[in-house]
Every structure is written in C-alpha cells, then in structure tokens.
Design a protein around this motif. Structure first.
Motif, PDB file in Angstrom:
ATOM      1  N   HIS A  99       1.078   8.548 -20.900  1.00  0.00           N
ATOM      2  CA  HIS A  99       1.541   7.153 -20.877  1.00  0.00           C
ATOM      3  C   HIS A  99       3.031   7.156 -21.143  1.00  0.00           C
ATOM      4  CE1 HIS A  99       2.007   2.939 -21.543  1.00  0.00           C
ATOM      5  NE2 HIS A  99       2.340   3.114 -22.798  1.00  0.00           N
ATOM      6  N   THR A 100       3.783   6.593 -20.217  1.00  0.00           N
ATOM      7  CA  THR A 100       5.220   6.486 -20.413  1.00  0.00           C
ATOM      8  C   THR A 100       5.568   5.021 -20.526  1.00  0.00           C
ATOM      9  OG1 THR A 100       5.525   6.525 -18.028  1.00  0.00           O
ATOM     10  CG2 THR A 100       5.801   8.600 -19.171  1.00  0.00           C
ATOM     11  N   PRO A 101       6.043   4.604 -21.695  1.00  0.00           N
ATOM     12  CA  PRO A 101       6.384   3.189 -21.873  1.00  0.00           C
ATOM     13  C   PRO A 101       7.502   2.766 -20.937  1.00  0.00           C
ATOM     14  CG  PRO A 101       6.948   4.477 -23.835  1.00  0.00           C
ATOM     15  CD  PRO A 101       6.330   5.411 -22.842  1.00  0.00           C
ATOM     16  N   ILE A 102       7.368   1.588 -20.385  1.00  0.00           N
ATOM     17  CA  ILE A 102       8.381   1.024 -19.496  1.00  0.00           C
ATOM     18  C   ILE A 102       9.062  -0.121 -20.225  1.00  0.00           C
ATOM     19  CG2 ILE A 102       8.762  -0.166 -17.323  1.00  0.00           C
ATOM     20  CD1 ILE A 102       6.318   1.292 -16.226  1.00  0.00           C
TER      21      ILE A 102
ATOM     22  N   LYS B 129      -2.016   1.114 -13.057  1.00  0.00           N
ATOM     23  CA  LYS B 129      -1.755   2.413 -13.680  1.00  0.00           C
ATOM     24  C   LYS B 129      -3.045   3.086 -14.119  1.00  0.00           C
ATOM     25  CE  LYS B 129       1.809   0.661 -16.185  1.00  0.00           C
ATOM     26  NZ  LYS B 129       2.796   0.653 -17.288  1.00  0.00           N
ATOM     27  N   ALA B 130      -3.972   2.310 -14.679  1.00  0.00           N
ATOM     28  CA  ALA B 130      -5.252   2.872 -15.105  1.00  0.00           C
ATOM     29  C   ALA B 130      -6.040   3.404 -13.907  1.00  0.00           C
ATOM     30  CB  ALA B 130      -6.064   1.822 -15.859  1.00  0.00           C
TER      31      ALA B 130
ATOM     32  N   SER C 147       4.534  -3.981 -17.935  1.00  0.00           N
ATOM     33  CA  SER C 147       3.621  -4.575 -18.910  1.00  0.00           C
ATOM     34  C   SER C 147       2.750  -5.681 -18.313  1.00  0.00           C
ATOM     35  CB  SER C 147       4.417  -5.143 -20.086  1.00  0.00           C
ATOM     36  OG  SER C 147       5.344  -6.115 -19.613  1.00  0.00           O
ATOM     37  N   ASP C 148       3.014  -6.077 -17.056  1.00  0.00           N
ATOM     38  CA  ASP C 148       2.199  -7.110 -16.413  1.00  0.00           C
ATOM     39  C   ASP C 148       0.772  -6.618 -16.239  1.00  0.00           C
ATOM     40  OD1 ASP C 148       4.375  -8.779 -16.250  1.00  0.00           O
ATOM     41  OD2 ASP C 148       4.789  -8.340 -14.138  1.00  0.00           O
ATOM     42  N   GLU C 149      -0.174  -7.524 -16.351  1.00  0.00           N
ATOM     43  CA  GLU C 149      -1.591  -7.166 -16.272  1.00  0.00           C
ATOM     44  C   GLU C 149      -1.927  -6.409 -14.987  1.00  0.00           C
ATOM     45  OE1 GLU C 149      -6.028  -9.214 -16.392  1.00  0.00           O
ATOM     46  OE2 GLU C 149      -4.265 -10.461 -16.743  1.00  0.00           O
TER      47      GLU C 149
END
Length: 56
Positions: free
Chosen positions: A52-55, A30-31, A22-24
């Motif tokens: 998109h796989t949530p971490i 990832k993008a 979730s870090d910027e």
C-alpha cells in the motif's frame, strides 16, 4: 475487453473527471487490481504491487 469491464476501468475514462487516491472508486479499484494482479500482468504486462502506497 472483459478484463477492462471486470476491473471497471471504463469508469475512469470520463472526460473532465478527476479522482484522488482516497476516493471510494479508487480505493475499490486498487483492491481489485491487487486481487487480480496476476491476470493484469499476463494480459497487460503491467505489475501491480501488493504494498500500500499512500497517495497525498
């Protein structure tokens, strides 16, 4: 080497630094990875999923 620089992978090679999904920096990485997934596949033979796989 240009691929690593363009994806800004060198920022992740800092010792003793841990990042979360979730870090910027990770979100931007990832993008970029999804955007350039075909180049990554050609040069590194690594597949990047568009999903998109949530971490946690």
């Amino acid at each position: 080497m240009l691929l690593l620089e363009n994806l800004n992978l060198l920022q992740f090679l800092t010792p003793d630094v841990q990042l979360r999904g979730s870090d910027e920096k990770m979100v931007k990485f990832k993008a970029l990875a999804v955007q350039h997934r075909h180049v990554i596949k050609n040069y590194l033979n690594a597949s990047i999923s568009e999903k998109h796989t949530p971490i946690a």
